[in-house]
Design a protein around this motif. Structure first.
Motif, PDB file in Angstrom:
ATOM      1  N   LEU A  30       0.832  -1.212   0.000  1.00  0.00           N
ATOM      2  CA  LEU A  30       0.000   0.000   0.000  1.00  0.00           C
ATOM      3  C   LEU A  30       0.861   1.254   0.000  1.00  0.00           C
ATOM      4  CD1 LEU A  30      -2.798  -1.016   2.548  1.00  0.00           C
ATOM      5  CD2 LEU A  30      -3.001  -0.814   0.048  1.00  0.00           C
ATOM      6  N   LEU A  31       1.925   1.248   0.786  1.00  0.00           N
ATOM      7  CA  LEU A  31       2.832   2.401   0.831  1.00  0.00           C
ATOM      8  C   LEU A  31       3.527   2.598  -0.516  1.00  0.00           C
ATOM      9  CD1 LEU A  31       4.440   1.848   4.354  1.00  0.00           C
ATOM     10  CD2 LEU A  31       2.744   3.566   3.723  1.00  0.00           C
ATOM     11  N   VAL A  32       3.930   1.506  -1.158  1.00  0.00           N
ATOM     12  CA  VAL A  32       4.583   1.584  -2.467  1.00  0.00           C
ATOM     13  C   VAL A  32       3.613   2.157  -3.495  1.00  0.00           C
ATOM     14  CG1 VAL A  32       5.526   0.206  -4.369  1.00  0.00           C
ATOM     15  CG2 VAL A  32       6.264  -0.251  -2.021  1.00  0.00           C
ATOM     16  N   LYS A  33       2.377   1.668  -3.508  1.00  0.00           N
ATOM     17  CA  LYS A  33       1.380   2.173  -4.458  1.00  0.00           C
ATOM     18  C   LYS A  33       1.141   3.666  -4.246  1.00  0.00           C
ATOM     19  CE  LYS A  33      -0.940  -2.253  -4.976  1.00  0.00           C
ATOM     20  NZ  LYS A  33      -2.139  -3.047  -4.650  1.00  0.00           N
ATOM     21  N   LYS A  34       1.108   4.081  -2.995  1.00  0.00           N
ATOM     22  CA  LYS A  34       0.918   5.508  -2.691  1.00  0.00           C
ATOM     23  C   LYS A  34       2.110   6.316  -3.186  1.00  0.00           C
ATOM     24  CE  LYS A  34       0.036   8.796   1.072  1.00  0.00           C
ATOM     25  NZ  LYS A  34       0.603   9.868   0.289  1.00  0.00           N
ATOM     26  N   GLN A  35       3.314   5.810  -2.963  1.00  0.00           N
ATOM     27  CA  GLN A  35       4.523   6.509  -3.419  1.00  0.00           C
ATOM     28  C   GLN A  35       4.484   6.675  -4.936  1.00  0.00           C
ATOM     29  OE1 GLN A  35       8.177   4.335  -2.701  1.00  0.00           O
ATOM     30  NE2 GLN A  35       9.442   5.960  -3.517  1.00  0.00           N
ATOM     31  N   ILE A  36       4.103   5.640  -5.655  1.00  0.00           N
ATOM     32  CA  ILE A  36       4.042   5.697  -7.114  1.00  0.00           C
ATOM     33  C   ILE A  36       2.953   6.678  -7.562  1.00  0.00           C
ATOM     34  CG2 ILE A  36       3.486   4.362  -9.185  1.00  0.00           C
ATOM     35  CD1 ILE A  36       4.828   1.935  -7.716  1.00  0.00           C
ATOM     36  N   LEU A  92      10.869  -6.799  -3.334  1.00  0.00           N
ATOM     37  CA  LEU A  92       9.990  -6.579  -4.478  1.00  0.00           C
ATOM     38  C   LEU A  92       9.714  -7.874  -5.243  1.00  0.00           C
ATOM     39  CD1 LEU A  92       9.554  -3.625  -6.610  1.00  0.00           C
ATOM     40  CD2 LEU A  92      10.310  -5.608  -7.878  1.00  0.00           C
ATOM     41  N   LEU A  93      10.738  -8.641  -5.521  1.00  0.00           N
ATOM     42  CA  LEU A  93      10.560  -9.886  -6.267  1.00  0.00           C
ATOM     43  C   LEU A  93       9.850 -10.947  -5.431  1.00  0.00           C
ATOM     44  CD1 LEU A  93      14.022 -10.038  -8.054  1.00  0.00           C
ATOM     45  CD2 LEU A  93      11.810  -9.557  -9.110  1.00  0.00           C
ATOM     46  N   GLU A  94      10.330 -11.160  -4.221  1.00  0.00           N
ATOM     47  CA  GLU A  94       9.724 -12.183  -3.355  1.00  0.00           C
ATOM     48  C   GLU A  94       8.256 -11.897  -3.083  1.00  0.00           C
ATOM     49  OE1 GLU A  94      14.027 -11.919  -1.708  1.00  0.00           O
ATOM     50  OE2 GLU A  94      12.632 -10.639  -2.777  1.00  0.00           O
ATOM     51  N   ALA A  95       7.907 -10.631  -2.939  1.00  0.00           N
ATOM     52  CA  ALA A  95       6.539 -10.244  -2.612  1.00  0.00           C
ATOM     53  C   ALA A  95       5.622 -10.257  -3.839  1.00  0.00           C
ATOM     54  CB  ALA A  95       6.530  -8.869  -1.959  1.00  0.00           C
ATOM     55  N   GLY A  96       6.208 -10.401  -5.025  1.00  0.00           N
ATOM     56  CA  GLY A  96       5.400 -10.444  -6.233  1.00  0.00           C
ATOM     57  C   GLY A  96       4.890  -9.088  -6.673  1.00  0.00           C
ATOM     58  N   TRP A  97       5.663  -8.041  -6.445  1.00  0.00           N
ATOM     59  CA  TRP A  97       5.227  -6.687  -6.759  1.00  0.00           C
ATOM     60  C   TRP A  97       5.725  -6.206  -8.120  1.00  0.00           C
ATOM     61  CZ3 TRP A  97       7.177  -4.626  -1.436  1.00  0.00           C
ATOM     62  CH2 TRP A  97       6.337  -5.106  -0.420  1.00  0.00           C
ATOM     63  N   THR A  98       6.220  -7.089  -8.956  1.00  0.00           N
ATOM     64  CA  THR A  98       6.780  -6.639 -10.234  1.00  0.00           C
ATOM     65  C   THR A  98       5.733  -5.982 -11.121  1.00  0.00           C
ATOM     66  OG1 THR A  98       6.516  -8.860 -11.153  1.00  0.00           O
ATOM     67  CG2 THR A  98       8.681  -8.295 -10.236  1.00  0.00           C
ATOM     68  N   ASP A  99       4.454  -6.281 -10.886  1.00  0.00           N
ATOM     69  CA  ASP A  99       3.401  -5.627 -11.676  1.00  0.00           C
ATOM     70  C   ASP A  99       3.250  -4.152 -11.309  1.00  0.00           C
ATOM     71  OD1 ASP A  99       2.411  -6.437  -9.143  1.00  0.00           O
ATOM     72  OD2 ASP A  99       0.350  -6.343  -9.876  1.00  0.00           O
ATOM     73  N   LEU A 100       3.873  -3.702 -10.242  1.00  0.00           N
ATOM     74  CA  LEU A 100       3.797  -2.300  -9.829  1.00  0.00           C
ATOM     75  C   LEU A 100       4.848  -1.430 -10.523  1.00  0.00           C
ATOM     76  CD1 LEU A 100       3.384  -2.710  -5.950  1.00  0.00           C
ATOM     77  CD2 LEU A 100       1.585  -2.441  -7.679  1.00  0.00           C
ATOM     78  N   VAL A 101       5.826  -2.061 -11.159  1.00  0.00           N
ATOM     79  CA  VAL A 101       6.952  -1.319 -11.718  1.00  0.00           C
ATOM     80  C   VAL A 101       7.173  -1.669 -13.188  1.00  0.00           C
ATOM     81  CG1 VAL A 101       8.103  -1.122  -9.470  1.00  0.00           C
ATOM     82  CG2 VAL A 101       8.643  -3.050 -10.955  1.00  0.00           C
TER      83      VAL A 101
END
Length: 177
Positions: free
Chosen positions: A60-66, A84-93
């Motif tokens: 949530l904090l990353v999405k807000k930062q973006i 980032l990779l372990e959490a599966g957040w690559t779709d955010l970047v």
């Protein structure tokens, strides 16, 4: 992990009540990350419990930062997220940049920086993705084994190439309109 932050309460409640992990709080009520790390690294069940609580909050904090960067008209938003990779957040970047170093150097840095034992440092590393796993999924790979000036030159070169890619995308978009 600061008192009053949204993820503090679930972490403390779960770690102290549901699955007791004693001695994870500092005197001021904040979570002692070093003590918590000793308890969860090397224990897949406790680590998963922690990441299930903390990662959604961090996402949530990353999405807000973006979002905030986009609203300000920023061309690039750097997300500094070790997981980032372990959490599966690559779709955010749009791109994934990773830094790697040999395991022995990582152990030495963790023990120096955190005052951790070699055993604790190795446990922590064993719970993370390997260099090979990170490299396989990265767009840009940097090595921080060298002197800081060499690493800075690597970063500058990668940054300059990113700026070229952005300019090229803009040219392609404007020519297709």
């Amino acid at each position: 992990y600061v008192s009053g932050e949204p993820n503090r309460c679930p972490v403390v409640l779960h770690c102290e009540i549901c699955s007791p992990i004693p001695d994870i709080r500092n005197e001021d009520g904040t979570i002692n990350r070093r003590a918590l790390g000793r308890k969860v690294f090397g224990n897949k069940e406790k680590l998963k419990c922690l990441t299930d609580i903390v990662w959604p909050e961090i996402a949530l904090l990353v999405k807000k930062q973006i979002r905030d960067a986009g609203e300000k008209g920023e061309t690039v938003c750097v997300v500094d997220a070790a997981v980032l990779l372990e959490a599966g957040w690559t779709d955010l970047v749009h791109e994934v940049w990773v830094t790697i170093i040999p395991e022995e150097e990582a152990v030495a840095r963790i023990t120096r920086r955190d005052g951790a034992s070699e055993e604790d440092a190795r446990r922590r590393l064993a719970s993370q993705w390997t260099n090979a796993q990170q490299v396989e999924r990265a767009n840009v790979v940097l090595c921080t084994l060298w002197e800081p000036e060499v690493t800075q030159r690597q970063v500058q070169k990668a940054w300059d190439l990113l700026q070229e890619r952005i300019s090229q995308r803009r040219r392609n978009l404007s020519s297709s309109l």
